[in-house]
Write an enzyme that holds these catalytic residues in place. Sequence first.
Site, PDB file in Angstrom:
ATOM      1  N   ASN A 121      -1.096 -42.407 126.852  1.00 33.15           N
ATOM      2  CA  ASN A 121      -1.252 -41.568 128.031  1.00 33.15           C
ATOM      3  C   ASN A 121      -2.698 -41.231 128.371  1.00 33.15           C
ATOM      4  O   ASN A 121      -2.958 -40.567 129.368  1.00 33.15           O
ATOM      5  CB  ASN A 121      -0.443 -40.275 127.865  1.00 33.15           C
ATOM      6  CG  ASN A 121       1.038 -40.558 127.733  1.00 33.15           C
ATOM      7  OD1 ASN A 121       1.503 -41.679 127.944  1.00 33.15           O
ATOM      8  ND2 ASN A 121       1.796 -39.543 127.383  1.00 33.15           N
ATOM      9  N   ASP A 164       4.774 -51.848 129.173  1.00 36.79           N
ATOM     10  CA  ASP A 164       6.234 -51.929 129.200  1.00 36.79           C
ATOM     11  C   ASP A 164       6.746 -51.411 130.541  1.00 36.79           C
ATOM     12  O   ASP A 164       6.059 -50.668 131.228  1.00 36.79           O
ATOM     13  CB  ASP A 164       6.819 -51.100 128.047  1.00 36.79           C
ATOM     14  CG  ASP A 164       6.425 -49.626 128.116  1.00 36.79           C
ATOM     15  OD1 ASP A 164       5.223 -49.335 128.223  1.00 36.79           O
ATOM     16  OD2 ASP A 164       7.320 -48.763 128.078  1.00 36.79           O
ATOM     17  N   ASN A 215       2.997 -43.396 132.258  1.00 34.69           N
ATOM     18  CA  ASN A 215       1.885 -42.467 132.041  1.00 34.69           C
ATOM     19  C   ASN A 215       0.572 -43.155 131.693  1.00 34.69           C
ATOM     20  O   ASN A 215      -0.505 -42.644 132.015  1.00 34.69           O
ATOM     21  CB  ASN A 215       2.246 -41.425 130.981  1.00 34.69           C
ATOM     22  CG  ASN A 215       3.280 -40.448 131.492  1.00 34.69           C
ATOM     23  OD1 ASN A 215       3.331 -40.142 132.683  1.00 34.69           O
ATOM     24  ND2 ASN A 215       4.125 -39.966 130.603  1.00 34.69           N
ATOM     25  N   HIS A 229       7.418 -49.367 123.521  1.00 33.25           N
ATOM     26  CA  HIS A 229       6.253 -48.864 124.252  1.00 33.25           C
ATOM     27  C   HIS A 229       4.979 -49.612 123.846  1.00 33.25           C
ATOM     28  O   HIS A 229       4.002 -49.595 124.574  1.00 33.25           O
ATOM     29  CB  HIS A 229       6.100 -47.364 123.967  1.00 33.25           C
ATOM     30  CG  HIS A 229       5.657 -46.545 125.130  1.00 33.25           C
ATOM     31  ND1 HIS A 229       5.877 -46.877 126.456  1.00 33.25           N
ATOM     32  CD2 HIS A 229       4.983 -45.351 125.172  1.00 33.25           C
ATOM     33  CE1 HIS A 229       5.372 -45.935 127.241  1.00 33.25           C
ATOM     34  NE2 HIS A 229       4.829 -45.011 126.483  1.00 33.25           N
TER      35      HIS A 229
END
Length: 188
Positions: free
Chosen positions: A67, A92, A113, A21
Amino acid sequence: MKKFLIVGLGNVGVKYEETRHNIGFKILDAMASKEDITFESQKLGSISKFRFKGRTFILLKPSTFMNLSGKAVKYWLNKENIPFENLLIICDDLNLDFGAIRLKAKGSDGGHNGLKDINAILQTQKYARYRFGVSSQFSKGKQIDYVLGEWNDDEKKLLPERLEKSVEIIKSFGTAGLNNTMNTFNGK
């Protein structure tokens, strides 16, 4: 002097450093290493700057967690007076094979997100994004564990070459433009 805001998405903290991530942070770290520059903590993120071929590149690693990236992106776009067309978001992508490159001029969040928050805060989907494939080699219901998991041994071997390619993409975005960069790098 043209300015570009290059945003690598990721999560702050040592426990996230080597996770899939955090590829956005990893790519910006590779760029900083190549340019022999360092990041410093500033409002809503870590910032580093360099000049190349008459352009200024501002690298941002938001400190707001993945996020909630939109707030940092908006702040730095406004602070540096950078138009949307000079913004590149790096993140990603589970829908692409490991190391696959997909540059786009606009688009939906695709379930990401970080992009979802940026779209909401900027109130637009019209900005360039560089999606780095991390593949989808996870069991049903294990998506979060997978993206927050570390690279496997095969990925670690291939990552340096992909990071080098990513540095080229960033410089191309600022000097050759998005369309030329997409034509040169997409699918490579």
